[in-house]
Design a protein around this motif. Structure first.
Motif, short mmCIF file in Angstrom:
data_model
loop_
_atom_site.label_atom_id
_atom_site.label_comp_id
_atom_site.label_asym_id
_atom_site.label_seq_id
_atom_site.Cartn_x
_atom_site.Cartn_y
_atom_site.Cartn_z
N ALA A 34 0.83 -1.21 0.00
CA ALA A 34 0.00 0.00 0.00
C ALA A 34 0.86 1.26 0.00
CB ALA A 34 -0.93 -0.01 1.22
N ARG A 35 1.94 1.23 0.80
CA ARG A 35 2.84 2.39 0.83
C ARG A 35 3.49 2.61 -0.54
NH1 ARG A 35 5.53 5.31 4.92
NH2 ARG A 35 6.64 7.01 3.87
N TYR A 36 3.85 1.53 -1.20
CA TYR A 36 4.50 1.64 -2.51
C TYR A 36 3.56 2.28 -3.54
CZ TYR A 36 6.37 0.20 -7.05
OH TYR A 36 6.81 0.19 -8.35
N PHE A 37 2.32 1.78 -3.61
CA PHE A 37 1.41 2.32 -4.62
C PHE A 37 0.94 3.74 -4.25
CE2 PHE A 37 0.99 -2.22 -5.68
CZ PHE A 37 1.18 -2.14 -7.04
N THR A 38 0.82 4.02 -2.94
CA THR A 38 0.49 5.40 -2.54
C THR A 38 1.61 6.36 -2.95
OG1 THR A 38 -0.77 4.56 -0.67
CG2 THR A 38 -0.12 6.86 -0.59
N GLN A 39 2.85 5.92 -2.70
CA GLN A 39 4.00 6.74 -3.10
C GLN A 39 4.04 6.94 -4.62
OE1 GLN A 39 6.72 7.86 -0.68
NE2 GLN A 39 6.49 9.28 -2.41
N GLN A 40 3.66 5.91 -5.35
CA GLN A 40 3.62 6.03 -6.81
C GLN A 40 2.62 7.10 -7.26
OE1 GLN A 40 5.36 4.19 -9.43
NE2 GLN A 40 6.71 3.88 -7.67
N ALA A 41 1.46 7.14 -6.57
CA ALA A 41 0.44 8.14 -6.93
C ALA A 41 0.94 9.55 -6.66
CB ALA A 41 -0.85 7.86 -6.17
N PHE A 42 1.53 9.78 -5.49
CA PHE A 42 2.07 11.10 -5.19
C PHE A 42 3.23 11.46 -6.11
CE2 PHE A 42 -0.29 10.48 -1.26
CZ PHE A 42 -0.75 11.76 -0.98
N ASP A 43 4.07 10.48 -6.41
CA ASP A 43 5.20 10.74 -7.30
C ASP A 43 4.72 11.11 -8.70
OD1 ASP A 43 6.95 10.30 -5.28
OD2 ASP A 43 7.58 8.29 -5.92
N ARG A 44 3.65 10.50 -9.15
CA ARG A 44 3.11 10.83 -10.48
C ARG A 44 2.65 12.29 -10.51
NH1 ARG A 44 4.09 9.88 -15.23
NH2 ARG A 44 4.33 7.68 -14.62
N ALA A 45 1.96 12.73 -9.44
CA ALA A 45 1.53 14.13 -9.39
C ALA A 45 2.73 15.08 -9.34
CB ALA A 45 0.63 14.35 -8.18
N LEU A 46 3.76 14.67 -8.58
CA LEU A 46 4.97 15.49 -8.51
C LEU A 46 5.67 15.57 -9.86
CD1 LEU A 46 6.55 17.07 -6.34
CD2 LEU A 46 7.93 15.01 -5.95
N LEU A 47 5.69 14.49 -10.59
CA LEU A 47 6.31 14.47 -11.92
C LEU A 47 5.52 15.34 -12.89
CD1 LEU A 47 8.49 13.32 -13.80
CD2 LEU A 47 6.99 11.34 -14.19
N ASP A 48 4.19 15.33 -12.76
CA ASP A 48 3.37 16.19 -13.62
C ASP A 48 3.72 17.66 -13.39
OD1 ASP A 48 2.14 14.00 -14.70
OD2 ASP A 48 0.36 14.12 -13.40
N ASP A 49 3.95 18.02 -12.13
CA ASP A 49 4.36 19.40 -11.85
C ASP A 49 5.72 19.71 -12.48
OD1 ASP A 49 2.07 19.88 -10.41
OD2 ASP A 49 2.95 19.33 -8.48
N ALA A 50 6.65 18.75 -12.43
CA ALA A 50 7.96 18.98 -13.05
C ALA A 50 7.84 19.16 -14.56
CB ALA A 50 8.89 17.81 -12.71
N TYR A 51 7.00 18.40 -15.21
CA TYR A 51 6.79 18.54 -16.65
C TYR A 51 6.16 19.91 -16.96
CZ TYR A 51 8.01 13.80 -18.16
OH TYR A 51 8.69 12.66 -18.48
N ALA A 52 5.24 20.34 -16.07
CA ALA A 52 4.60 21.64 -16.29
C ALA A 52 5.62 22.77 -16.21
CB ALA A 52 3.48 21.85 -15.28
N VAL A 53 6.53 22.68 -15.22
CA VAL A 53 7.58 23.70 -15.11
C VAL A 53 8.50 23.66 -16.33
CG1 VAL A 53 9.58 24.45 -13.77
CG2 VAL A 53 7.48 23.74 -12.59
#
Length: 468
Positions: A34-53
């Motif tokens: 559960a921690r792994y997949f939760t981290q994956q979800a947050f990391d995906r949102a963080l990566l989207d922000d990096a692509y936006a920048v």
């Protein structure tokens, strides 16, 4: 010395401990997943922000690159009502192009394949960061980091929701198992209590619970043991009673003969008394042998094991034991084997078979005296009345017995007319043979010999099946 644990405690340990360990390992694995997949979800949102920048990096008029967003626009782009987000854009030579100056490029990020996720310190906080490298319009690197308050709270709630109900379930299951094991072992505890409280003289069967098959079988085994012990005790009591009752008369006679001899001074009287004492002692010894034979019969079913026996060898050994006595009595003791009967083999207890044959030969030598005073002969015969069976017979040419006496002589202490006339024996010989025959699974019969007067006592035995 370490005290032994009860069966209930061992069962509880052997069930609950593996169950708790299995639950703990499973819960930890579930939390890790559960921690792994939760981290994956947050990391995906963080990566989207990096692509936006990265998408707002443009060519500058001086030929370099610039971030085409104002601070207000960047604040709107990286807005998060729960977390604080920080960013930094680094040129290819490592110089900061835009963003928070304290947000350094994480160690190892330059040589890593992007996107690269890691934890990085910033303003005394440990942030979750993503490093994204781009090559257009020129080589640059974007670092976006955020606090993890929401993620930590989410994991704490997940931990609570996952572990607490399962822990309560394990506690309830342990309580239920304890009650179930207590109920399952209760019949065993009742059986133990019943055996512990049983008086040493009480050999009656125990009450058996049918709640569990194993305890039922154990109780049946204990009852079977009590039954065998009861039979043994009864046999010992009967043997002791028989010895006390039957030896009283010959011992009293020996004492009377000795006392009478001591009162006389004539050596001839002494000789006669000593001869009578010797005869009385012989009868007492024979009686003891007969009583011991009865005791052996009562124990043979539990003690003696059947074995393959060559019947002709058993007959030969028995004849050799009685040959000297037969010669002394002037009896022609011989054998008669049927033609075609080649070394018959039976499955039986040797001691019982020899005991039956010895008693039959002894009876024939004692009572097989012809009424006409003619020569005596005793024959041990082997015949095969039918396939799969052999008949062992002892035949004499004495007075025989009547049909009415045949059943009577199979009872203990019963004697025929010849025994009463000769004042010999104790009336146990045929009773012993009958008991031995029952244990051997043989058929006992008494009849008149085909050759003339006398008695023929036969044992019909099953042949051992041939192998092959």
């Amino acid at each position: 010395m370490k005290a032994a644990s009860t069966l209930r405690a061992k069962l509880l340990r052997h069930v609950i401990v593996p169950l708790a360990l299995t639950w703990l390992i499973g819960a930890l694995l579930a939390l890790a997943v559960a921690r792994y997949f939760t981290q994956q979800a947050f990391d995906r949102a963080l990566l989207d922000d990096a692509y936006a920048v990265a998408s707002h990096v443009r060519h500058a008029e001086d030929g370099g690159i610039t971030l085409g967003l104002s601070s207000v626009e960047m604040g709107n782009l990286l807005f998060d009502q729960n977390e604080n987000l920080y960013f930094a854009v680094y040129q290819d030579d490592g110089r900061l192009l835009a963003g928070h100056a304290g947000l350094a490029l994480p160690e190892g990020a330059r040589s890593a394949v992007t996107p690269f996720f890691t934890e990085t310190p910033f303003q005394k906080l440990l942030l979750r960061a993503v490093v994204l490298g781009r090559s257009k319009p020129a080589h640059f690197t974007v670092v976006v980091a955020q606090t993890t308050r929401v993620q930590d709270r989410l994991f704490e709630r997940l931990l609570f929701i996952s572990l607490v109900p399962q822990l309560l379930l394990v506690i309830w299951l342990a309580w239920w198992l304890r009650r179930a094991i207590q109920n399952d072992v209760q019949p065993l505890m009742d059986l133990e209590r019943a055996v512990a409280q049983r008086d040493v003289r009480d050999l009656t069967p125990l009450a058996i619970s049918s709640r569990t098959l194993d305890v039922q079988k154990l109780g049946e085994s204990i009852n079977a043991l009590l039954h065998r012990i009861e039979q043994s005790v009864r046999g010992q009591k009967e043997f002791a009673g028989n010895v006390a009752h039957e030896l009283r008369t010959p011992l009293a006679g020996i004492r009377a003969l000795a006392e009478y001899g001591l009162t006389q001074s004539d050596p001839q009287v002494w000789r006669e008394q000593l001869r009578s004492i010797a005869q009385s002692q012989e009868r007492a010894s024979h009686l003891i042998d007969q009583l011991l034979a009865l005791a052996l019969a009562q124990e043979a079913q539990q003690v003696l094991q059947p074995q393959a026996l060559a019947l002709d060898e058993v007959v030969r050994d028995s004849l050799m034991r009685h040959l000297h006595r037969a010669d002394a009595l002037g009896v022609d003791l011989g054998v008669d084997f049927a033609q075609g009967l080649n070394a018959p083999v039976i499955l039986a207890q040797r001691a019982l078979l020899e005991g039956a044959l010895d008693n039959l030969i002894d009876n024939a030598l004692r009572y097989g005296v012809p009424t006409d005073g003619g020569p005596r002969h005793v024959t041990v015969a082997l015949s095969q009345p039918e396939a799969g069976a052999v008949c062992l017979s002892v035949i004499d040419n004495g007075p025989g017995i009547t049909d009415a006496q045949r059943e009577q002589l199979l009872q203990r202490w019963a004697q025929g007319s010849a025994g009463e006339a000769l004042k010999q024996g104790s009336g146990l010989g045929l009773a012993i043979v009958s008991e031995y025959a029952r244990i051997l699974g043989a058929q006992l019969s008494m009849s008149r010999p085909a050759s003339g007067p006398g008695l023929q006592v036969s044992l019909r035995l099953a042949l051992q099946p041939s192998v092959g």
